[in-house]
Each structure stands twice: as C-alpha cells, then as structure tokens.
Design a protein around this motif. Structure first.
Motif, short mmCIF file in Angstrom:
data_model
loop_
_atom_site.label_atom_id
_atom_site.label_comp_id
_atom_site.label_asym_id
_atom_site.label_seq_id
_atom_site.Cartn_x
_atom_site.Cartn_y
_atom_site.Cartn_z
N ALA A 1 0.83 -1.22 0.00
CA ALA A 1 0.00 0.00 0.00
C ALA A 1 0.86 1.26 0.00
O ALA A 1 0.50 2.27 -0.63
CB ALA A 1 -0.92 -0.02 1.21
N VAL A 2 1.98 1.25 0.70
CA VAL A 2 2.87 2.41 0.74
C VAL A 2 3.51 2.65 -0.64
O VAL A 2 3.67 3.81 -1.07
CB VAL A 2 3.94 2.21 1.83
N LYS A 3 3.84 1.60 -1.34
CA LYS A 3 4.52 1.73 -2.63
C LYS A 3 3.57 2.00 -3.79
O LYS A 3 4.01 2.38 -4.89
CB LYS A 3 5.32 0.46 -2.93
N PHE A 4 2.27 1.79 -3.58
CA PHE A 4 1.35 1.84 -4.71
C PHE A 4 1.24 3.21 -5.38
O PHE A 4 1.19 3.29 -6.61
CB PHE A 4 -0.05 1.37 -4.27
N PRO A 5 1.15 4.33 -4.68
CA PRO A 5 0.97 5.61 -5.38
C PRO A 5 2.06 5.88 -6.43
O PRO A 5 1.78 6.36 -7.53
CB PRO A 5 1.01 6.64 -4.25
N ALA A 6 3.30 5.59 -6.12
CA ALA A 6 4.38 5.85 -7.08
C ALA A 6 4.27 4.96 -8.30
O ALA A 6 4.39 5.44 -9.46
CB ALA A 6 5.73 5.65 -6.39
N VAL A 7 4.00 3.69 -8.11
CA VAL A 7 3.91 2.79 -9.26
C VAL A 7 2.64 3.07 -10.05
O VAL A 7 2.60 2.87 -11.29
CB VAL A 7 3.95 1.32 -8.79
N ALA B 1 -8.20 -4.89 -5.03
CA ALA B 1 -7.34 -3.96 -5.77
C ALA B 1 -6.67 -4.66 -6.94
O ALA B 1 -6.60 -4.10 -8.06
CB ALA B 1 -6.30 -3.38 -4.82
N VAL B 2 -6.18 -5.85 -6.72
CA VAL B 2 -5.54 -6.60 -7.81
C VAL B 2 -6.55 -6.93 -8.90
O VAL B 2 -6.22 -6.92 -10.11
CB VAL B 2 -4.88 -7.88 -7.25
N ALA B 3 -7.80 -7.23 -8.49
CA ALA B 3 -8.84 -7.50 -9.50
C ALA B 3 -9.06 -6.28 -10.39
O ALA B 3 -9.24 -6.41 -11.62
CB ALA B 3 -10.13 -7.91 -8.81
N TYR B 4 -9.05 -5.08 -9.85
CA TYR B 4 -9.15 -3.86 -10.68
C TYR B 4 -7.94 -3.72 -11.59
O TYR B 4 -8.05 -3.40 -12.77
CB TYR B 4 -9.28 -2.62 -9.78
N LEU B 5 -6.74 -3.93 -11.04
CA LEU B 5 -5.52 -3.74 -11.83
C LEU B 5 -5.42 -4.75 -12.97
O LEU B 5 -4.77 -4.48 -13.98
CB LEU B 5 -4.30 -3.85 -10.91
N ASN B 6 -6.05 -5.89 -12.82
CA ASN B 6 -6.01 -6.88 -13.90
C ASN B 6 -6.78 -6.43 -15.14
O ASN B 6 -6.61 -7.00 -16.22
CB ASN B 6 -6.57 -8.22 -13.40
N THR B 7 -7.63 -5.40 -15.00
CA THR B 7 -8.39 -4.88 -16.14
C THR B 7 -7.63 -3.81 -16.92
O THR B 7 -8.10 -3.34 -17.96
CB THR B 7 -9.72 -4.30 -15.66
N ALA C 1 -8.60 1.05 -7.43
CA ALA C 1 -7.71 0.04 -6.86
C ALA C 1 -7.03 0.56 -5.59
O ALA C 1 -6.88 -0.18 -4.59
CB ALA C 1 -6.67 -0.37 -7.89
N GLU C 2 -6.63 1.83 -5.61
CA GLU C 2 -5.98 2.40 -4.42
C GLU C 2 -6.95 2.48 -3.25
O GLU C 2 -6.56 2.24 -2.09
CB GLU C 2 -5.43 3.77 -4.76
N ILE C 3 -8.22 2.81 -3.54
CA ILE C 3 -9.21 2.86 -2.45
C ILE C 3 -9.38 1.47 -1.83
O ILE C 3 -9.43 1.32 -0.59
CB ILE C 3 -10.54 3.41 -3.00
N ARG C 4 -9.50 0.45 -2.65
CA ARG C 4 -9.62 -0.91 -2.13
C ARG C 4 -8.38 -1.29 -1.30
O ARG C 4 -8.49 -1.92 -0.24
CB ARG C 4 -9.78 -1.90 -3.29
N LEU C 5 -7.22 -0.89 -1.82
CA LEU C 5 -5.98 -1.23 -1.13
C LEU C 5 -5.91 -0.55 0.24
O LEU C 5 -5.51 -1.17 1.24
CB LEU C 5 -4.79 -0.83 -1.99
N ASN C 6 -6.31 0.71 0.30
CA ASN C 6 -6.29 1.42 1.58
C ASN C 6 -7.31 0.87 2.57
O ASN C 6 -7.15 1.05 3.77
CB ASN C 6 -6.54 2.91 1.34
#
Length: 323
Positions: free
Chosen positions: A197-203, A264-270, A252-257
């Motif tokens: 979760a900490v690394k997600f905003p940058a990526v 979140a991964v399910a959203y990113l897979n799209t 995805a970030e909202i789900r992750l937080n």
C-alpha cells in the motif's frame, strides 16, 4: 469369840476362791477363743493343701494309667463315639429340615454364581474402548494440525520466509499442490499488504504515464509527466467512476487502503498490458501476496473444520455418554 471370827474368815476365803476360779475360767475361755480363731484358718489351709496334693497325685496317676494302658481306654472312647455321632446326625437332619422349610427354592435349586462373564459383551466393550482411543488420537492430531496451520498463516503474513512453518504443516496436508505453490514464496518471503500500500501511489503514477504514452498523447504536459514519472507521482484523482486508467488506479488504491488487496488486484487486472507492465514488479508481488494469503487461509480453515468434526464425534463420550 473365836468362832464368829473364824466363820467370817472362812466366808471371805470362799469368796476369794470363787472369784479366782471364775477369773481362771474366763482366762481359759478367752485362750480357747483365741486358739480357735487362729487354729480354724490354719486347719482350713492344711486341708486345702492336702486336697490339692491329693488331686495332683490323682491326676498324675490317671495320666500314668492312660499312658501305660492306651488300648484299655480306647474301647471306652470308641464306645461313646457312636452315641455322639448319632446325636450329631440327628441335629444336622433337624437343621436341614428347618432350612428347607424356610428356603425351599434354595434347598432344591443349585447355587448360581453371582456374575457370569459374557464373551460378546466383553468383545463389544473392547471394540468401543478401541474406538475411544482412536478418537482421542484423531482429536490430538487434528488439534496439532490446526495449530500448525494457524501458525503458518500468521508467519506468511509477514515479509519473512516461512519455510519451517510450511514443513510442519506439510505432513498433514492432503493436497500436495498447495505446498508446491507455497514453497517458492516460503523460501524468500512476500511483501506485506502495508508495504504494498505504501509503494502503490508511485507505481500507479508510472503506470498512468505509460498508458498515456501508449495512447499517443504526446502533448507537452504528457511528455513532462512521463519524464517525471520516475521521480514525482502526478495523476488525476477526480475521475473515480470512469473507465480510464486513472479511474481504475484510483478505485484500486481505495480498495488497497481499505485492506482489500485482492479487490485492488482484481481492478488492476483490467488495465492494459502496457499499464500492467509499468506496474511490474509491484503487481507481481501483490498477486503473490494474494496467492499466499488464499492458500494459507484455505489450509487453516480445512484444519479447523477437521478439528470441529473430530470434536463433534468425540463429544458424546467426553460428556459422559455411553461408549
């Protein structure tokens, strides 16, 4: 004048003689009583001693006679035995008759043992005891498996390797493919949800820049954002319901937080392949985390189910039920 004086003297002399004779008789009577008082017990004692000596001599003479002539006394004893035997037999017959009147059934029926072992009942009891022992062993094994599975799940949530915990659980897992899938991650460990979760905003910003470049948007702002994507995270946050990459990344970030890494991964897979490539290796680590969490949760739940079933089977016996 001389005759009265003589008569007077002679009367006094007689009185004195009578008094002396009377005192003598009293002394004699007293001595006789004293003699009888001491002589009577002495005579009695002498008589008792003589009688005891005579009785002892009589007993000794009888013992000598009995020892010297045993054959002579035997007929007398033998002569008295038949009479005693007849009396004893008559008493025994009378006792038996009385017992028969009081307990006629017991007098006629033979005595029965109080308990007779039933081989069938003993075999059934032995089989039930074997089942109880088997249930206890199964319960102990299920409890140990549930504890090991829970320990594995907790260890896998950290970023440290969990190969030793996996080895403990491996013996009780029916599906070896689960162990095969976990082993690569157990050797090195997987980043935790907090780290991802900490690394997600940058990526996410880099992924959005890659999407913009892939779409051919080469305006000055896009080029500048793409150039700075490796250092500064710049992306829109006002379009959550859209279908673009920004909206998908925001959802995805909202789900992750909210602690929903799997969502979140399910959203990113799209996302497009270009965006997913830009998210690598973060998305690979996130997928590994989801896989490890799913498998360890499945192992723990299966172990708890087995423990619950074993406990339900063993409950009637432990609660005082019939074997």
């Amino acid at each position: 004048m001389s005759e009265p004086l003589d008569s007077t003297l002679s009367g006094e002399t007689l009185d004195q003689e009578f008094a002396a004779e009377d005192a003598h008789r009293k002394d004699a009577a007293k001595m006789t009583r004293v003699f009888l008082l001491f002589a009577a017990p002495l005579v009695i004692m002498i008589a008792i001693v003589i009688a005891a000596v005579a009785f002892k001599m009589s007993q000794d003479s009888r013992a000598i006679v009995a020892t010297a002539t045993p054959a002579a006394s035997a007929p007398a004893v033998a002569a008295s035995d038949p009479q005693k035997d007849a009396q004893i037999a008559a008493l025994q017959s009378q006792i038996a008759a009385l017992q028969g009147q009081l307990h006629p059934a017991e007098a006629t029926a033979p005595a029965q043992p109080l308990y007779t072992a039933d081989p069938t009942a003993l075999s059934q009891l032995s089989a039930r005891l074997d089942r109880v022992e088997a249930n206890q062993q199964a319960l102990a094994k299920a409890a140990a498996s549930a504890f090991a599975a829970r320990t594995l799940q907790q260890a896998a949530r950290t970023e440290q390797p969990f190969l030793s915990e996996l080895a403990v659980v491996e013996a009780g897992i029916d599906d070896p493919s689960l162990v095969t899938a976990l082993r690569p991650y157990a050797e090195k460990g997987v980043p935790s949800e907090v780290t991802l979760a900490v690394k997600f905003p940058a990526v996410a910003a880099r992924a959005n820049s890659a999407v913009q470049a892939d779409d051919g948007k080469d305006d000055l702002f896009s080029q500048l954002r793409h150039a700075l994507g490796g250092f500064i995270s710049i992306r829109r946050t006002d379009d959550i319901k859209g279908q673009g990459a920004d909206a998908i990344l925001q959802r995805a970030e909202i789900r992750l937080n909210n602690g929903d890494l799997k969502g979140a991964v399910a959203y990113l897979n799209t996302l497009s392949p270009a965006a997913q490539k830009a998210l690598s290796p973060w998305i690979d680590q996130a997928r590994a985390r989801v896989l490890v969490d799913d498998i360890t949760r499945h192992i723990s739940e299966s172990a708890l189910n087995r423990l619950s079933q074993t406990t339900a089977t063993d409950t009637p016996l432990r609660n005082g039920g019939v074997l």
